[in-house]
Scaffold this motif. Sequence first.
Motif, PDB file in Angstrom:
ATOM      1  N   ARG A  22       2.457  72.163   8.552  1.00 56.98           N
ATOM      2  CA  ARG A  22       3.383  73.234   8.191  1.00 56.98           C
ATOM      3  C   ARG A  22       4.674  72.744   7.564  1.00 56.98           C
ATOM      4  O   ARG A  22       5.485  73.542   7.106  1.00 56.98           O
ATOM      5  CB  ARG A  22       3.720  74.057   9.432  1.00 56.98           C
ATOM      6  CG  ARG A  22       2.502  74.795   9.955  1.00 56.98           C
ATOM      7  CD  ARG A  22       2.853  75.911  10.848  1.00 56.98           C
ATOM      8  NE  ARG A  22       3.978  76.673  10.322  1.00 56.98           N
ATOM      9  CZ  ARG A  22       4.606  77.599  10.988  1.00 56.98           C
ATOM     10  NH1 ARG A  22       4.252  77.879  12.195  1.00 56.98           N
ATOM     11  NH2 ARG A  22       5.623  78.246  10.465  1.00 56.98           N
TER      12      ARG A  22
ATOM     13  N   HIS B 234       7.155  71.116   4.888  1.00 49.78           N
ATOM     14  CA  HIS B 234       7.283  70.909   3.437  1.00 49.78           C
ATOM     15  C   HIS B 234       7.244  69.403   3.148  1.00 49.78           C
ATOM     16  O   HIS B 234       7.856  68.616   3.869  1.00 49.78           O
ATOM     17  CB  HIS B 234       8.611  71.514   2.970  1.00 49.78           C
ATOM     18  CG  HIS B 234       8.783  71.532   1.499  1.00 49.78           C
ATOM     19  ND1 HIS B 234       9.125  70.414   0.771  1.00 49.78           N
ATOM     20  CD2 HIS B 234       8.652  72.533   0.596  1.00 49.78           C
ATOM     21  CE1 HIS B 234       9.207  70.718  -0.502  1.00 49.78           C
ATOM     22  NE2 HIS B 234       8.925  72.006  -0.643  1.00 49.78           N
TER      23      HIS B 234
ATOM     24  N   PRO C  71       9.997  79.451   7.077  1.00 46.01           N
ATOM     25  CA  PRO C  71       9.134  79.601   5.902  1.00 46.01           C
ATOM     26  C   PRO C  71       9.235  78.337   5.046  1.00 46.01           C
ATOM     27  O   PRO C  71      10.322  77.759   4.904  1.00 46.01           O
ATOM     28  CB  PRO C  71       9.720  80.811   5.174  1.00 46.01           C
ATOM     29  CG  PRO C  71      10.512  81.543   6.208  1.00 46.01           C
ATOM     30  CD  PRO C  71      10.990  80.507   7.184  1.00 46.01           C
ATOM     31  N   GLU C  72       8.123  77.904   4.490  1.00 41.32           N
ATOM     32  CA  GLU C  72       8.095  76.623   3.773  1.00 41.32           C
ATOM     33  C   GLU C  72       9.101  76.557   2.627  1.00 41.32           C
ATOM     34  O   GLU C  72       9.704  75.512   2.388  1.00 41.32           O
ATOM     35  CB  GLU C  72       6.686  76.322   3.244  1.00 41.32           C
ATOM     36  CG  GLU C  72       6.556  74.915   2.715  1.00 41.32           C
ATOM     37  CD  GLU C  72       5.137  74.511   2.374  1.00 41.32           C
ATOM     38  OE1 GLU C  72       4.984  73.528   1.621  1.00 41.32           O
ATOM     39  OE2 GLU C  72       4.193  75.160   2.845  1.00 41.32           O
ATOM     40  N   ASP C  73       9.322  77.679   1.944  1.00 41.31           N
ATOM     41  CA  ASP C  73      10.252  77.652   0.809  1.00 41.31           C
ATOM     42  C   ASP C  73      11.713  77.497   1.238  1.00 41.31           C
ATOM     43  O   ASP C  73      12.586  77.249   0.416  1.00 41.31           O
ATOM     44  CB  ASP C  73      10.080  78.901  -0.064  1.00 41.31           C
ATOM     45  CG  ASP C  73      10.420  80.188   0.676  1.00 41.31           C
ATOM     46  OD1 ASP C  73      10.320  80.229   1.927  1.00 41.31           O
ATOM     47  OD2 ASP C  73      10.781  81.177  -0.003  1.00 41.31           O
ATOM     48  N   ARG C  74      12.008  77.608   2.521  1.00 43.36           N
ATOM     49  CA  ARG C  74      13.379  77.459   3.029  1.00 43.36           C
ATOM     50  C   ARG C  74      13.601  76.116   3.732  1.00 43.36           C
ATOM     51  O   ARG C  74      14.734  75.755   4.031  1.00 43.36           O
ATOM     52  CB  ARG C  74      13.705  78.581   4.029  1.00 43.36           C
ATOM     53  CG  ARG C  74      13.525  79.979   3.507  1.00 43.36           C
ATOM     54  CD  ARG C  74      14.674  80.337   2.571  1.00 43.36           C
ATOM     55  NE  ARG C  74      14.523  81.672   2.037  1.00 43.36           N
ATOM     56  CZ  ARG C  74      15.227  82.708   2.426  1.00 43.36           C
ATOM     57  NH1 ARG C  74      16.133  82.584   3.348  1.00 43.36           N
ATOM     58  NH2 ARG C  74      15.031  83.880   1.870  1.00 43.36           N
ATOM     59  N   GLN C  75      12.537  75.402   4.019  1.00 45.17           N
ATOM     60  CA  GLN C  75      12.624  74.203   4.856  1.00 45.17           C
ATOM     61  C   GLN C  75      13.451  73.083   4.244  1.00 45.17           C
ATOM     62  O   GLN C  75      14.284  72.482   4.927  1.00 45.17           O
ATOM     63  CB  GLN C  75      11.216  73.677   5.185  1.00 45.17           C
ATOM     64  CG  GLN C  75      10.442  74.573   6.099  1.00 45.17           C
ATOM     65  CD  GLN C  75       9.052  74.043   6.371  1.00 45.17           C
ATOM     66  OE1 GLN C  75       8.699  72.915   6.011  1.00 45.17           O
ATOM     67  NE2 GLN C  75       8.232  74.865   7.003  1.00 45.17           N
ATOM     68  N   HIS C  76      13.231  72.762   2.985  1.00 48.08           N
ATOM     69  CA  HIS C  76      13.885  71.606   2.388  1.00 48.08           C
ATOM     70  C   HIS C  76      15.398  71.793   2.336  1.00 48.08           C
ATOM     71  O   HIS C  76      16.167  70.904   2.734  1.00 48.08           O
ATOM     72  CB  HIS C  76      13.328  71.290   1.000  1.00 48.08           C
ATOM     73  CG  HIS C  76      13.910  70.035   0.424  1.00 48.08           C
ATOM     74  ND1 HIS C  76      14.793  70.059  -0.629  1.00 48.08           N
ATOM     75  CD2 HIS C  76      13.787  68.732   0.780  1.00 48.08           C
ATOM     76  CE1 HIS C  76      15.176  68.820  -0.906  1.00 48.08           C
ATOM     77  NE2 HIS C  76      14.584  67.993  -0.066  1.00 48.08           N
TER      78      HIS C  76
END
Length: 191
Positions: free
Chosen positions: A128, A130, A154-159
């Motif tokens: 899960r 990124h 959510p993956e698009d917020r992880q980095h």
Amino acid sequence: QVLALSVERQDVERCQRLIRQYGLLTPPVVGNFADGTRMVLSGECEFLALREMGVRNVEAVTVPITEQHEGDKISLLLSSLRKSPNALSEGILITQMQKTGSYTQTQLGELLGKSVSWINKRITLVTRLHPAVRDLVTQKQLCPHSAQEIARLPEDRQHAFAVKAVREGLPKSSVEILVSTFNAPGCPDTV
């Protein structure tokens, strides 16, 4: 490649100094497959140090391996005995073993003397998280415990979240609170 995640440049250099001064104290453990291929199961730091030193042959402990998941199992057991495995390496090995269908999370937990929750957290790091955040863990800029919490976003917020956490020097407890707040129902977009 999986085991090399836990080896840093300074580890290889320290290992080279030890080998030059005392010789090879712990030989690598190598799995021999029926088709003749070999895989390092333990001793990745020693293996890398010897390779850089130009050593072409070395005595190693060899183990016959009939299936890929056996090699993963042995690597995982050996790394857990050393008490210094990389969480990401463990997660990859656990995921590979689980994909074979031969092991459940409960069986893997019993094998390693860990809880199912611990196994699940290691799997989460691989499945899960990124890839850019995974790199931060590999580079030891972000601790695995914080990464496990960040994997709940959510993956698009992880980095972006991980970069900010590293920059601010946030401890795991703060990361956990922020992630829980973000994931709470009705959390405003400003958060």
